[in-house]
Design an enzyme around this catalytic site. Structure first.
Site, short mmCIF file in Angstrom:
data_model
loop_
_atom_site.label_atom_id
_atom_site.label_comp_id
_atom_site.label_asym_id
_atom_site.label_seq_id
_atom_site.Cartn_x
_atom_site.Cartn_y
_atom_site.Cartn_z
CE LYS A 1 -19.95 -44.82 5.93
NZ LYS A 1 -20.60 -43.52 6.08
NE ARG B 1 -22.12 -31.43 14.41
CZ ARG B 1 -21.23 -32.18 15.04
NH1 ARG B 1 -21.49 -32.64 16.23
NH2 ARG B 1 -20.09 -32.47 14.47
NE ARG B 2 -20.59 -27.12 12.34
CZ ARG B 2 -19.76 -26.47 11.55
NH1 ARG B 2 -19.63 -25.16 11.67
NH2 ARG B 2 -19.04 -27.09 10.65
CE1 TYR C 1 -16.56 -45.25 7.15
CE2 TYR C 1 -15.96 -46.80 5.42
CZ TYR C 1 -16.31 -45.52 5.82
OH TYR C 1 -16.41 -44.53 4.88
CG LEU D 1 -25.48 -36.36 8.14
CD1 LEU D 1 -26.47 -37.03 9.07
CD2 LEU D 1 -24.75 -35.24 8.85
N GLY E 1 -19.31 -30.61 5.46
CA GLY E 1 -18.24 -31.60 5.30
C GLY E 1 -17.50 -31.43 3.99
CD GLU E 2 -12.71 -31.47 3.56
OE1 GLU E 2 -12.64 -31.01 2.39
OE2 GLU E 2 -12.23 -30.88 4.55
CG LEU F 1 -14.33 -39.43 -0.35
CD1 LEU F 1 -15.27 -38.71 0.61
CD2 LEU F 1 -14.94 -39.48 -1.75
N1 LIG Z 1 -13.10 -39.81 3.54
C1 LIG Z 1 -13.11 -40.85 2.71
O1 LIG Z 1 -12.09 -41.24 2.13
C2 LIG Z 1 -14.42 -41.57 2.46
C3 LIG Z 1 -14.44 -42.64 1.57
C4 LIG Z 1 -15.66 -43.25 1.28
C5 LIG Z 1 -16.81 -42.80 1.91
N2 LIG Z 1 -16.77 -41.79 2.80
C6 LIG Z 1 -18.02 -41.36 3.44
O2 LIG Z 1 -18.46 -40.17 2.85
C7 LIG Z 1 -19.23 -39.41 3.79
C8 LIG Z 1 -18.77 -37.96 3.79
O3 LIG Z 1 -17.39 -37.91 4.04
P1 LIG Z 1 -16.66 -36.51 4.21
O4 LIG Z 1 -15.21 -36.82 4.33
O5 LIG Z 1 -17.13 -35.57 3.18
O6 LIG Z 1 -17.26 -36.06 5.63
P2 LIG Z 1 -16.75 -34.94 6.66
O7 LIG Z 1 -15.89 -33.93 5.99
O8 LIG Z 1 -16.21 -35.63 7.85
O9 LIG Z 1 -18.15 -34.23 7.01
C9 LIG Z 1 -19.09 -34.88 7.77
C10 LIG Z 1 -20.39 -34.10 7.86
O10 LIG Z 1 -21.23 -34.77 8.83
C11 LIG Z 1 -21.56 -33.87 9.87
N3 LIG Z 1 -21.53 -34.54 11.17
C12 LIG Z 1 -20.53 -35.26 11.69
N4 LIG Z 1 -20.83 -35.66 12.95
C13 LIG Z 1 -22.06 -35.14 13.22
C14 LIG Z 1 -22.92 -35.19 14.37
N5 LIG Z 1 -22.57 -35.85 15.47
N6 LIG Z 1 -24.09 -34.57 14.30
C15 LIG Z 1 -24.45 -33.90 13.18
N7 LIG Z 1 -23.69 -33.81 12.08
C16 LIG Z 1 -22.51 -34.43 12.10
C17 LIG Z 1 -20.51 -32.78 9.84
O11 LIG Z 1 -21.07 -31.61 10.42
P3 LIG Z 1 -20.15 -30.61 11.34
O12 LIG Z 1 -19.40 -29.75 10.36
O13 LIG Z 1 -21.15 -29.86 12.12
O14 LIG Z 1 -19.27 -31.48 12.15
C18 LIG Z 1 -20.21 -32.67 8.35
O15 LIG Z 1 -21.16 -31.85 7.72
C19 LIG Z 1 -19.08 -40.12 5.12
O16 LIG Z 1 -20.23 -40.88 5.37
C20 LIG Z 1 -17.89 -41.03 4.90
O17 LIG Z 1 -17.99 -42.21 5.70
C21 LIG Z 1 -15.60 -41.16 3.07
#
Ligand SMILES: NC(=O)c1ccc[n+]([C@@H]2O[C@H](COP(=O)([O-])OP(=O)(O)OC[C@H]3O[C@@H](n4cnc5c(N)ncnc54)[C@H](OP(=O)(O)O)[C@@H]3O)[C@@H](O)[C@H]2O)c1
Ligand SMILES: *[C@@H]1O[C@H](CO)[C@@H](O)[C@H](O)[C@H]1NC(C)=O
Length: 275
Positions: free
Chosen positions: A180, A85-86, A176, A125, A61-62, A203
């Site tokens: 959390k 998962r991969r 959401y 995750l 993920g990001e 983010l």
């Molecule tokens: N984006 C924002 O602005 C923000 C703000 C505050 C908090 N957050 C939280 O921060 C966390 C990380 O965010 P991010 O943007 O870095 O996440 P992201 O880029 O969406 O990455 C998510 C990760 O979770 C894995 N994942 C998703 N669905 C899955 C499934 N069904 N089974 C197994 N693995 C799965 C993905 O694996 P694959 O590559 O295999 O899909 C990836 O490694 C999240 O919990 C999010 O809610 C985000």
């Protein structure tokens, strides 16, 4: 022209982010130990000497991928394992000793061994409602996270790091934020020796896939002076550095809660080793 679906998504995301902004609960929970920035290089060296092992969930993920890169760049652990998962492929030399455990998150109990023997764990995750639906979101962001934390605890993990979100609140009426908050509380009940919960706002990163709402929010917050944005948004790399600066610093209690401002403070450090 933008189609109605895209417009709908933008409006929904904007409304959601406005609500997210209002529900931010600054300053709750234990304040993290703000290690003197000058002490960090020494703390980092001391940490490395302990030859610890780490696992990362969500390393594709990001946030997870920046975390992995920074962990390797700082050479903090003697063993790094990705649980996902991969299987991921990496070109760079720095990644050649990274271990990977591929698991089926629907049958995690069958993969308990993947979670054994790691001193430290990071969970980045997460999915979204628009990607996975409401049920799928709860399955990943609550059930997968909690089950992983349980297995990690049983496997000997001492320090668990959970990436949560600004406004996390188990009694929120927003799915959401409620999920959390719920997962934070349930992971806390597992009583890790040390639990660090990070609650960043929006983010800031360059995401490949399109999430129009997030993109707009990013443009918006990215354009604000730092002092305004400090409660609401944070670059991914700052979150990661806050996680790692916190990791090498003495804990300030069994449970540490870092809100967006604390993350900005702890993660904004110039003199980190070059990647
Ligand atoms: N984006 C924002 O602005 C923000 C703000 C505050 C908090 N957050 C939280 O921060 C966390 C990380 O965010 P991010 O943007 O870095 O996440 P992201 O880029 O969406 O990455 C998510 C990760 O979770 C894995 N994942 C998703 N669905 C899955 C499934 N069904 N089974 C197994 N693995 C799965 C993905 O694996 P694959 O590559 O295999 O899909 C990836 O490694 C999240 O919990 C999010 O809610 C985000
Ligand atoms: C860590 O590994 C180094 C190099 O292999 C070794 O010299 C050192 O004694 C180890 N430290 C601990 C605490 O095991």
């Amino acid at each position: 022209m933008l189609g109605p679906t895209v417009l709908g998504a933008i409006v929904a995301a904007l409304v959601a982010s406005m609500l997210l902004l209002q529900s931010g609960d600054e300053g709750s929970g234990a304040a993290p130990s703000m290690a003197d920035k000058e002490a960090l290089p020494k703390l980092r060296e001391d940490f490395k000497m302990q030859n610890k092992s780490v696992f990362i969930l969500g390393a594709s993920g990001e946030t997870g991928k920046v975390l992995l890169k920074e962990i390797l760049g700082q050479n903090l652990f003697s063993k790094v394992t990705l649980i996902g998962r991969r299987k991921l492929t990496f070109e760079e030399e720095a990644y050649k000793n990274v271990n990977q455990e591929v698991v089926d998150f629907e049958k995690l109990d069958d993969y308990a061994s993947a979670f054994q023997g790691h001193d430290v764990g990071f969970c980045c995750l997460g999915t979204t409602r628009s990607k996975a639906g409401a049920e799928g979101f709860v399955r990943v962001d609550r059930d997968y996270v909690l089950k992983s934390a349980e297995l990690a605890k049983a496997g000997g993990c001492k320090h668990f790091n959970l990436l949560s979100s600004r406004g996390a609140d188990k009694s929120s009426s927003f799915l959401y934020l409620q999920v959390k908050g719920e997962v934070e509380a349930k992971v806390e009940e597992l009583k890790f020796d040390r639990l660090s919960v990070f609650r960043p706002g929006v983010l800031l990163c360059d995401r490949q896939e399109s999430r129009p709402g997030e993109w707009l929010a990013r443009k918006f917050f990215g354009s604000l002076p730092d002092s305004w944005a400090s409660g609401y948004a944070v670059p991914v790399v700052t979150v990661v550095r806050a996680m790692l600066n916190n990791l090498v610093s003495p804990s300030s209690g069994q449970m540490e809660l870092l809100e967006n401002k604390a993350i900005l403070h702890l993660g904004k450090e110039r003199d980190v080793p070059k990647l």
